[in-house]
Write an enzyme that holds these catalytic residues in place. Structure first.
Site, PDB file in Angstrom:
ATOM      1  N   GLN A   1      88.255  17.404 -14.607  1.00  0.00           N
ATOM      2  CA  GLN A   1      87.032  17.490 -15.415  1.00  0.00           C
ATOM      3  C   GLN A   1      86.827  16.274 -16.318  1.00  0.00           C
ATOM      4  OE1 GLN A   1      84.656  19.838 -15.284  1.00  0.00           O
ATOM      5  NE2 GLN A   1      85.705  21.160 -13.831  1.00  0.00           N
TER       6      GLN A   1
ATOM      7  N   CYS B   1      82.798  39.954 -13.348  1.00  0.00           N
ATOM      8  CA  CYS B   1      81.928  40.097 -12.195  1.00  0.00           C
ATOM      9  C   CYS B   1      81.705  38.784 -11.475  1.00  0.00           C
ATOM     10  CB  CYS B   1      80.585  40.671 -12.615  1.00  0.00           C
ATOM     11  SG  CYS B   1      80.717  42.419 -12.932  1.00  0.00           S
TER      12      CYS B   1
END
Lengths: 123, 395
Positions: free
Chosen positions: B178, B323
């Site tokens: 990153q 989720c």
């Protein structure tokens, strides 16, 4: 390929029967915030029929869609029919859910069961 | 669409696309072939190695091309573990919020008899160098700490950790996937022994990355076969991808200052705007973070539904909710900085690209505000919080 069916997205974007019934005859809350899903169902029952139903949900897209669809499936229905509602019926009405989201439909079924239990305990 | 998920992947730069296309269409020879046409490909490969090496202050022979960041992480850690094992050293130090490419490799090594210490990353998402030093033991063979976190963008004190590792003669690897192209990196200055990178995070193609390995450190092969990459990584080289990566890294590194000057004020504007949402919090340190990273938790809502509605509004973002992670638990990064499950489910990551504008920022702020308010409107968790039945966790 989209994550969810058109039906799921429709019920997620435009959830039916959202809200609270202040003088509900039965209220059921299932799930927990730790797992990321909570559903709350409010039932207004008259002459053995679900006259009105509202829900509140904290959860993902399929949790919101499952609650919405479940309310549609039971609204205006006699209690004996509502008691028979299964999570499979919710999944089917939504044109399917991804495998790892089936538990959302189970939660919807359980929320209705809990609300019915609450209603019956008050009778 | 406002693409605000550059930590997931980036758009290839035009020059990277051109470099890739020219290799695919004109210089498709195999670098291992000895005829002129193959040698031309070899030339492209070696020039790419020089460019990649120069971008991090390394020597060309210290660069090994891989299929991406995950492979580089795997190979770096495996290699250090093998070296450690031979010397009877089976202790590895890492942190609780590493990428899964690191954590899962370490899990596997633990099953093979290695002892793994995962350092805490504290509330601000920054490792304390003295805690690295305290964790080093006689049998420590590797310290692996990421340069910048992929979810919350916090930049780690790599130079200090590197110097501690040097003093204690322990190998130091950093997953810089990153960080490259956003933070200036000089491996010599930072005391880094091994460093992983992935091209698609800095406007290069997917499926290609590299591992820097300081001269003298013996690598262990993950892939056996031909003698490519000095015998350390078999398989015909991904020349089109490598050529494009070299162009991309050169551009990205050259643009670090200009991009930071442009993107960081917009990041700060969005952070200030989202802070106005009651009962929300920025995840990770405000100062020591990547110029394009924004990560918030909003109490009383769940992240996936927030993402889907933002998608409807033309904003592509990401979340650490269970989720979206495909498991029952929310992001291990958010849990590592002390966010409880209930709050971690309601997270949003925006990772800005260099093309972000002030207007985009205004739009993002208002779209997120509206969506959070809407979702809270029928959240039983929010109702209980507001009614005082449960206590707010975020101020």
């Amino acid at each position: 390929m989209a994550l969810y069916s058109e039906k799921v997205m429709d019920h997620f974007r435009n959830p039916r029967n959202v809200g609270v019934i202040e003088d509900a005859d039965g209220v059921g809350e299932v799930g927990n915030a730790k797992c990321g899903d909570i559903m709350k169902m409010y039932l207004k029952i008259k002459d053995g029929i679900v006259e009105d139903v509202k829900f509140e949900t904290f959860g993902c897209g399929s949790a919101i869609a499952s609650s919405s669809m479940a309310t549609e499936l039971i609204k205006g229905k006699p209690l004996e029919e509502v008691r028979k509602l299964t999570n499979e019926a919710v999944v089917e009405a939504l044109d399917g859910l991804p495998t790892h989201k089936i538990h959302c439909s189970v939660l919807a079924q359980e929320a209705i069961e809990a609300a019915l239990k609450d209603y019956e305990s008050k009778q | 669409m406002i693409y605000a998920d550059n930590a997931a992947t980036t758009k290839m730069s035009e020059s990277a696309v051109n470099a890739m296309f020219s290799v695919i269409s004109e210089n498709y020879g195999n670098p291992s072939s000895l005829y002129e046409f193959g040698q031309k490909a070899k030339e492209i490969l070696e020039r790419a190695r020089e460019d990649v090496a120069a971008s991090i202050g390394a020597q060309p022979r210290e660069i090994y091309f891989t299929s991406g960041g995950s492979e580089a992480d795997n190979q770096a850690i495996r290699s250090a573990a093998e070296l450690g094992k031979k010397a009877g050293k089976k202790h590895i130090i890492s942190s609780a919020f590493e990428h899964h490419a690191v954590l899962h490799t370490l899990n596997k090594l633990e099953k093979e008899g290695f002892e793994i210490t995962l350092l805490p990353v504290h509330e601000n998402g920054i490792i304390i160098p003295s805690e690295v030093e305290e964790a080093i033991k006689e049998d420590t063979c590797l310290v692996t700490i990421m340069f910048a976190n992929n979810e919350i963008g916090t930049i780690q004190p790599i130079k200090e950790i590197g110097s501690i590792c040097r003093q204690h003669k322990v190998l130091f690897h950093t997953d810089a996937v990153q960080a490259i192209g956003h933070v200036k990196i000089d491996v010599e200055d930072l005391n880094v022994d091994m460093l992983s990178a992935s091209a698609h995070k800095f406007h290069g193609p997917k499926g290609v990355g590299f591992l820097y390995v300081k001269k003298g450190i013996m690598l262990t092969n993950l892939i056996e076969g031909g003698a490519q990459e000095r015998g350390k990584r078999a398989g015909t080289e991904n020349v089109p991808g490598i050529a494009a990566m070299a162009v991309a890294v050169k551009e990205a590194v050259a643009g670090i200052d200009a991009n930071r000057e442009k993107v960081q004020p917009i990041r700060d504007k969005i952070i200030a705007g989202l802070k106005e949402i009651p009962h929300s919090a920025l995840n990770g340190d405000l100062e020591k973070r990547l110029p394009g990273n924004i990560n918030f938790c909003f109490e009383g809502i769940e992240g996936e539904s927030l993402l889907l509605l933002l998608d409807d509004k033309g904003i592509a973002a990401s979340s650490g909710s269970a989720c979206t992670s495909g498991s029952l638990d929310p992001s291990h990064v958010l849990l590592a900085i002390g966010r409880v499950h209930d709050v971690a489910h309601g997270s949003l990551r925006l990772s800005l690209g260099e093309d972000i504008t002030e207007e985009d920022a205004d739009y993002i702020i208002s779209a997120v505000k509206d969506t959070v308010t809407y979702l809270r409107g029928f959240s039983p968790v929010w109702r209980d919080l507001e009614a005082g039945k449960t206590k707010f966790i975020l101020e």
